[in-house]
Design a protein around this motif. Structure first.
Motif, PDB file in Angstrom:
ATOM      1  N   ALA A   1       0.831  -1.214   0.000  1.00 11.44           N
ATOM      2  CA  ALA A   1       0.000   0.000   0.000  1.00 11.44           C
ATOM      3  C   ALA A   1       0.863   1.261   0.000  1.00 11.44           C
ATOM      4  O   ALA A   1       0.422   2.332   0.423  1.00 11.44           O
ATOM      5  CB  ALA A   1      -0.925  -0.013   1.208  1.00 11.44           C
ATOM      6  N   ASP A   2       2.110   1.133  -0.461  1.00 12.36           N
ATOM      7  CA  ASP A   2       3.054   2.250  -0.610  1.00 12.36           C
ATOM      8  C   ASP A   2       3.604   2.820   0.684  1.00 12.36           C
ATOM      9  O   ASP A   2       4.069   3.964   0.723  1.00 12.36           O
ATOM     10  CB  ASP A   2       2.449   3.382  -1.451  1.00 12.36           C
ATOM     11  CG  ASP A   2       2.197   2.946  -2.888  1.00 12.36           C
ATOM     12  OD1 ASP A   2       2.994   2.138  -3.410  1.00 12.36           O
ATOM     13  OD2 ASP A   2       1.205   3.400  -3.478  1.00 12.36           O
ATOM     14  N   ASP A   3       3.598   2.062   1.760  1.00 17.16           N
ATOM     15  CA  ASP A   3       4.230   2.487   3.004  1.00 17.16           C
ATOM     16  C   ASP A   3       5.723   2.193   2.905  1.00 17.16           C
ATOM     17  O   ASP A   3       6.128   1.054   2.670  1.00 17.16           O
ATOM     18  CB  ASP A   3       3.616   1.721   4.189  1.00 17.16           C
ATOM     19  CG  ASP A   3       4.299   2.017   5.510  1.00 17.16           C
ATOM     20  OD1 ASP A   3       4.898   3.108   5.656  1.00 17.16           O
ATOM     21  OD2 ASP A   3       4.231   1.155   6.410  1.00 17.16           O
ATOM     22  N   ARG A   4       6.569   3.209   3.074  1.00 19.46           N
ATOM     23  CA  ARG A   4       8.025   3.054   3.014  1.00 19.46           C
ATOM     24  C   ARG A   4       8.702   3.574   4.276  1.00 19.46           C
ATOM     25  O   ARG A   4       9.912   3.511   4.402  1.00 19.46           O
ATOM     26  CB  ARG A   4       8.599   3.811   1.802  1.00 19.46           C
ATOM     27  CG  ARG A   4       8.021   3.397   0.453  1.00 19.46           C
ATOM     28  CD  ARG A   4       8.447   1.986   0.079  1.00 19.46           C
ATOM     29  NE  ARG A   4       7.987   1.588  -1.232  1.00 19.46           N
ATOM     30  CZ  ARG A   4       6.881   0.901  -1.471  1.00 19.46           C
ATOM     31  NH1 ARG A   4       6.076   0.554  -0.466  1.00 19.46           N
ATOM     32  NH2 ARG A   4       6.560   0.548  -2.696  1.00 19.46           N
ATOM     33  N   GLU A   5       7.921   4.085   5.223  1.00 17.71           N
ATOM     34  CA  GLU A   5       8.486   4.812   6.354  1.00 17.71           C
ATOM     35  C   GLU A   5       8.894   3.914   7.522  1.00 17.71           C
ATOM     36  O   GLU A   5       8.164   3.023   7.942  1.00 17.71           O
ATOM     37  CB  GLU A   5       7.484   5.846   6.860  1.00 17.71           C
ATOM     38  CG  GLU A   5       8.063   6.767   7.919  1.00 17.71           C
ATOM     39  CD  GLU A   5       7.092   7.843   8.339  1.00 17.71           C
ATOM     40  OE1 GLU A   5       7.556   8.963   8.617  1.00 17.71           O
ATOM     41  OE2 GLU A   5       5.876   7.576   8.391  1.00 17.71           O
ATOM     42  N   VAL A   6      10.063   4.202   8.061  1.00 15.53           N
ATOM     43  CA  VAL A   6      10.532   3.613   9.311  1.00 15.53           C
ATOM     44  C   VAL A   6      10.439   4.708  10.367  1.00 15.53           C
ATOM     45  O   VAL A   6      10.833   5.852  10.121  1.00 15.53           O
ATOM     46  CB  VAL A   6      11.991   3.128   9.192  1.00 15.53           C
ATOM     47  CG1 VAL A   6      12.548   2.706  10.547  1.00 15.53           C
ATOM     48  CG2 VAL A   6      12.092   1.987   8.199  1.00 15.53           C
ATOM     49  N   LEU A   7       9.900   4.385  11.533  1.00 14.68           N
ATOM     50  CA  LEU A   7       9.838   5.305  12.657  1.00 14.68           C
ATOM     51  C   LEU A   7      10.685   4.747  13.785  1.00 14.68           C
ATOM     52  O   LEU A   7      10.481   3.612  14.219  1.00 14.68           O
ATOM     53  CB  LEU A   7       8.397   5.510  13.123  1.00 14.68           C
ATOM     54  CG  LEU A   7       7.474   6.215  12.135  1.00 14.68           C
ATOM     55  CD1 LEU A   7       6.044   6.229  12.656  1.00 14.68           C
ATOM     56  CD2 LEU A   7       7.946   7.641  11.860  1.00 14.68           C
ATOM     57  N   CYS A   8      11.645   5.541  14.265  1.00 11.51           N
ATOM     58  CA  CYS A   8      12.582   5.121  15.304  1.00 11.51           C
ATOM     59  C   CYS A   8      12.068   5.572  16.674  1.00 11.51           C
ATOM     60  O   CYS A   8      11.622   6.707  16.826  1.00 11.51           O
ATOM     61  CB  CYS A   8      13.942   5.744  15.050  1.00 11.51           C
ATOM     62  SG  CYS A   8      14.589   5.454  13.385  1.00 11.51           S
TER      63      CYS A   8
END
Length: 195
Positions: free
Chosen positions: A170-177
């Motif tokens: 679904a086009d999610d590419r984000e990493v959250l630290c």
């Protein structure tokens, strides 16, 4: 349409050594994405803060005590709607998460999202095989800029949220630290804490 969950993976923790020195090493548990992603977990929802009208006396009492009932109740936020700067109230283990409690960082919380970045796509837009190590590397590299000391010298720990196979589609590419202190709730931001 129901949103799919992101993966919350691999806690990378620092161990404090004698004489106050700290040493850290990357997690060896991230090599097999399928193994770490198999346990699916939905974070238990806590009561979401709702807006209510307060009497003038209640408002004055709240202002005088420096507290706000709304600020003390976490808001349940979908994992895809989290942002850098959000403070989390739910302790999360490895696996798939849909919602987490978010609260003002001035209130006690279990973690703080300190950095976000996009993972580079693999061939033909596929999720790269190295997503776990890429996520860990990006979070470790951003740590010193936020906390003030390199992760290897810190008493704090990190973990991260990354795309799951479903959210990648679904086009999610984000990493959250996420930065946190093991077993202790934090009050206030850890930015510039030099810990």
């Amino acid at each position: 349409m129901r949103k799919t969950a992101r993966l919350f993976l691999a806690t990378a923790a620092c161990a404090t050594l004698p004489l106050g020195l700290a040493a850290c090493s990357g997690s060896d548990d991230t090599a097999d994405t399928e193994t770490t992603a198999t346990a699916t977990e939905t974070v238990e929802a806590t009561d979401t803060a709702t807006a209510t009208e307060s009497s003038p006396a209640e408002t004055e009492a709240s202002a005088a005590s420096g507290t706000s009932a709304a600020a003390e109740d976490p808001e349940q936020v979908h994992s895809l709607d989290l942002n850098v700067g959000d403070c989390l109230t739910d302790e999360t283990s490895e696996g798939s998460i849909e919602e987490v409690g978010v609260i003002d960082c001035a209130q006690p919380h279990t973690g703080e999202i300190y950095h976000g970045f996009d993972i580079a796509e693999g061939p033909d837009g596929q999720m790269p095989d190295t997503i776990d190590t890429d996520a860990e590397t990006g979070c470790v590299e951003a740590f010193a800029g936020f906390v003030g000391v390199p992760w290897e010298q810190s008493a704090l720990s990190i973990s991260w949220m990354q795309p799951s196979p479903d959210t990648w589609e679904a086009d999610d590419r984000e990493v959250l630290c996420v930065v946190f202190e093991d077993g202790v709730d934090t009050t206030g931001s850890l930015e510039g804490s030099n810990r």
